[in-house]
Design a protein around this motif. Structure first.
Motif, PDB file in Angstrom:
ATOM      1  N   GLY A 114       0.815  -1.207   0.000  1.00  0.00           N
ATOM      2  CA  GLY A 114       0.000   0.000   0.000  1.00  0.00           C
ATOM      3  C   GLY A 114       0.845   1.251   0.000  1.00  0.00           C
ATOM      4  N   PRO A 115       0.229   2.385   0.345  1.00  0.00           N
ATOM      5  CA  PRO A 115       0.946   3.660   0.301  1.00  0.00           C
ATOM      6  C   PRO A 115       1.856   3.833   1.517  1.00  0.00           C
ATOM      7  N   ASP A 116       2.759   4.800   1.440  1.00  0.00           N
ATOM      8  CA  ASP A 116       3.529   5.225   2.606  1.00  0.00           C
ATOM      9  C   ASP A 116       2.565   6.021   3.468  1.00  0.00           C
ATOM     10  N   ILE A 117       2.412   5.611   4.728  1.00  0.00           N
ATOM     11  CA  ILE A 117       1.401   6.206   5.595  1.00  0.00           C
ATOM     12  C   ILE A 117       1.904   6.273   7.032  1.00  0.00           C
ATOM     13  N   CYS A 118       1.415   7.248   7.758  1.00  0.00           N
ATOM     14  CA  CYS A 118       1.772   7.426   9.156  1.00  0.00           C
ATOM     15  C   CYS A 118       0.544   7.936   9.894  1.00  0.00           C
ATOM     16  N   TRP A 119       0.263   7.355  11.046  1.00  0.00           N
ATOM     17  CA  TRP A 119      -0.903   7.760  11.829  1.00  0.00           C
ATOM     18  C   TRP A 119      -0.479   8.581  13.034  1.00  0.00           C
ATOM     19  N   PHE A 120      -1.370   9.468  13.446  1.00  0.00           N
ATOM     20  CA  PHE A 120      -1.160  10.272  14.649  1.00  0.00           C
ATOM     21  C   PHE A 120      -2.529  10.659  15.192  1.00  0.00           C
ATOM     22  N   ARG A 121      -2.544  11.244  16.376  1.00  0.00           N
ATOM     23  CA  ARG A 121      -3.814  11.628  16.999  1.00  0.00           C
ATOM     24  C   ARG A 121      -3.915  13.141  17.142  1.00  0.00           C
ATOM     25  N   ASP A 122      -5.135  13.646  17.023  1.00  0.00           N
ATOM     26  CA  ASP A 122      -5.349  15.057  17.333  1.00  0.00           C
ATOM     27  C   ASP A 122      -5.440  15.190  18.859  1.00  0.00           C
ATOM     28  N   PRO A 123      -5.494  16.400  19.408  1.00  0.00           N
ATOM     29  CA  PRO A 123      -5.551  16.541  20.857  1.00  0.00           C
ATOM     30  C   PRO A 123      -6.755  15.864  21.523  1.00  0.00           C
ATOM     31  N   ALA A 124      -7.820  15.607  20.778  1.00  0.00           N
ATOM     32  CA  ALA A 124      -9.001  14.926  21.312  1.00  0.00           C
ATOM     33  C   ALA A 124      -8.861  13.413  21.231  1.00  0.00           C
ATOM     34  N   GLY A 125      -7.752  12.930  20.656  1.00  0.00           N
ATOM     35  CA  GLY A 125      -7.521  11.489  20.558  1.00  0.00           C
ATOM     36  C   GLY A 125      -7.987  10.840  19.274  1.00  0.00           C
ATOM     37  N   ASN A 126      -8.584  11.615  18.360  1.00  0.00           N
ATOM     38  CA  ASN A 126      -9.021  11.067  17.068  1.00  0.00           C
ATOM     39  C   ASN A 126      -7.805  10.709  16.224  1.00  0.00           C
ATOM     40  N   VAL A 127      -7.915   9.632  15.451  1.00  0.00           N
ATOM     41  CA  VAL A 127      -6.809   9.174  14.603  1.00  0.00           C
ATOM     42  C   VAL A 127      -6.854   9.864  13.250  1.00  0.00           C
ATOM     43  N   LEU A 128      -5.702  10.405  12.823  1.00  0.00           N
ATOM     44  CA  LEU A 128      -5.527  11.015  11.512  1.00  0.00           C
ATOM     45  C   LEU A 128      -4.334  10.324  10.850  1.00  0.00           C
ATOM     46  N   SER A 129      -4.149  10.553   9.562  1.00  0.00           N
ATOM     47  CA  SER A 129      -2.982   9.974   8.899  1.00  0.00           C
ATOM     48  C   SER A 129      -2.393  10.951   7.907  1.00  0.00           C
ATOM     49  N   LEU A 130      -1.122  10.711   7.643  1.00  0.00           N
ATOM     50  CA  LEU A 130      -0.414  11.340   6.521  1.00  0.00           C
ATOM     51  C   LEU A 130      -0.222  10.232   5.494  1.00  0.00           C
ATOM     52  N   ILE A 131      -0.488  10.541   4.253  1.00  0.00           N
ATOM     53  CA  ILE A 131      -0.258   9.581   3.168  1.00  0.00           C
ATOM     54  C   ILE A 131       0.549  10.296   2.100  1.00  0.00           C
ATOM     55  N   GLN A 132       1.631   9.658   1.682  1.00  0.00           N
ATOM     56  CA  GLN A 132       2.467  10.269   0.635  1.00  0.00           C
ATOM     57  C   GLN A 132       1.854  10.010  -0.726  1.00  0.00           C
ATOM     58  N   SER A 133       1.741  11.085  -1.516  1.00  0.00           N
ATOM     59  CA  SER A 133       1.182  10.938  -2.870  1.00  0.00           C
ATOM     60  C   SER A 133       2.274  10.673  -3.869  1.00  0.00           C
TER      61      SER A 133
END
Length: 129
Positions: free
Chosen positions: A110-129
């Motif tokens: 799959g893609p190059d991806i990295c997950w992190f959380r916002d201050p409320a604990g929600n999961v977000l990701s970075l995906i390289q295009s």
């Protein structure tokens, strides 16, 4: 059939002020107050609504994927601002490296991806295009 003028995604946070600083100052979105919460637009023009919720429970799934041209540089920039990008401890879960990046382009997974959380604990990701 329902007549629809528009549609937009939304998610909850426990502190709108902290969310405004994170999404505006850390991630760089143009955040504005609207409808009792926050509104920002993605580069595609799609609007996103962030609203306060009593007894907020963080999303355990990725609520927002942010496409970046260089995932290493984006991770470095987030880490420099105190954002933790290594949120999955089990390296076998997603095969992440010490910075939390899963190099899908190198493994064919799959893609190059990295997950992190916002201050409320929600999961977000970075995906390289």
């Amino acid at each position: 059939m329902v007549e629809i003028n528009d549609a937009f995604p939304g998610f909850s946070v426990d502190d709108v002020g902290v969310a405004r600083a994170f999404y505006g100052d850390v991630l760089g979105f143009d955040v504005r107050e609207e409808m009792g919460g926050l509104q920002f637009s993605l580069p595609s023009g799609q609007g996103v609504f962030v609203y306060p919720k009593d007894q907020h429970q963080p999303a355990t799934f990725t609520i927002l994927n942010i496409v970046v041209p260089d995932i290493g540089a984006a991770v470095d920039a987030l880490n420099a601002q105190g954002v933790v990008t290594k949120i999955y401890a089990d390296p076998h879960s997603f095969g992440t490296d010490e910075r939390g990046i899963a190099w899908g382009s190198k493994t064919g997974q799959g893609p190059d991806i990295c997950w992190f959380r916002d201050p409320a604990g929600n999961v977000l990701s970075l995906i390289q295009s």
